[in-house]
Design an enzyme around this catalytic site. Sequence first.
Site, PDB file in Angstrom:
ATOM      1  N   ASP A 129     -12.467 -39.031 -88.393  1.00  0.00           N
ATOM      2  CA  ASP A 129     -12.245 -38.708 -89.556  1.00  0.00           C
ATOM      3  C   ASP A 129     -12.879 -36.963 -89.630  1.00  0.00           C
ATOM      4  O   ASP A 129     -14.248 -36.819 -89.503  1.00  0.00           O
ATOM      5  CB  ASP A 129     -12.627 -39.322 -90.413  1.00  0.00           C
ATOM      6  CG  ASP A 129     -11.990 -40.673 -90.134  1.00  0.00           C
ATOM      7  OD1 ASP A 129     -10.498 -40.569 -90.118  1.00  0.00           O
ATOM      8  OD2 ASP A 129     -12.265 -42.089 -90.461  1.00  0.00           O
ATOM      9  N   ASP A 169      -4.250 -41.101 -91.209  1.00  0.00           N
ATOM     10  CA  ASP A 169      -4.315 -41.705 -92.598  1.00  0.00           C
ATOM     11  C   ASP A 169      -4.074 -40.611 -93.986  1.00  0.00           C
ATOM     12  O   ASP A 169      -3.320 -41.648 -93.828  1.00  0.00           O
ATOM     13  CB  ASP A 169      -6.226 -41.310 -92.640  1.00  0.00           C
ATOM     14  CG  ASP A 169      -6.974 -41.944 -91.707  1.00  0.00           C
ATOM     15  OD1 ASP A 169      -6.725 -43.207 -90.714  1.00  0.00           O
ATOM     16  OD2 ASP A 169      -8.293 -42.083 -92.000  1.00  0.00           O
TER      17      ASP A 169
END
EC number: 3.4.23.36
Length: 176
Positions: A131, A149
């Site tokens: 991330d 995402d």
Amino acid sequence: MPNSQAKKGLFQFYPHNLIWLGLSVLAIVLDQWTKWIASTHLNYADPVPVLPFLNWTLLHNYGAAFSFLSDAGGWQRYFFTSLAGLVSILFVFWLLRMPKKMVVLPVAIALILGGALGNLIDRITLGYVVDFIHVYYQNHHFPAFNIADSAITLGTILLLIDTFFLEKQRPKNSDA
């Protein structure tokens, strides 16, 4: 005239739907490319300011979306890997059998599929998901996320729009 889709076997598909798989591949490539850039150019957990509300911050997510279950005992890696793999297989079959006149639903499924596979690649190869997008406002921080995402979120929004607003308008027998 009978619905031609009903006559299709389980493993038959409409060739025009390959474009939706192309969208999934695009989401995967963009996700993996941006994760590679983040992993090679950012220091772990060291925020790089981009805008007054956005940082690039390299983080490793061992859980699910937004680090859910990241501090569980390790079982979650196998659970989410298996779940993503199974759902991806089902989504490929669903996607390839969509009637030609449908657009929003296959785009939604393609984005969710691409995002799921992008994160699945990380889980299998790294043991965690990379991330790096960190959005915040003053002292309120949204959990870090990535392009996969974002694709899953956008796909889910489109899926909800299709389900609640567009599905009622579709003819019952949509031919390919």
